[in-house]
Design a protein around this motif. Sequence first.
Motif: not given
Length: 74
Positions: A19-33
């Motif tokens: 029953g362990d949910p999938a652990q998906i790595a997400t990158g750093v989300k930024t809206d600036t350069a």
Amino acid sequence: MIRAAFLACAAVLALAGCGDPAQIATGVKTDTAPFQGTGKPFVSGGWKAGDRNSWEQQLKTRTQNGQNDYAKVN
């Protein structure tokens, strides 16, 4: 009776790990350069926040100097 309870308990424990949910790595989300900076005072000496040219120059300098500790130890 005890055997059936033991088998049921073993089945529940065996399936509990499924029953362990999938652990998906997400990158750093930024809206600036990246060269815009973070607004924190901890920056490299020759770089000014918001200046793309000085940002690229700092990256070139870091690449040329090489950030490998083993090269500095020898």
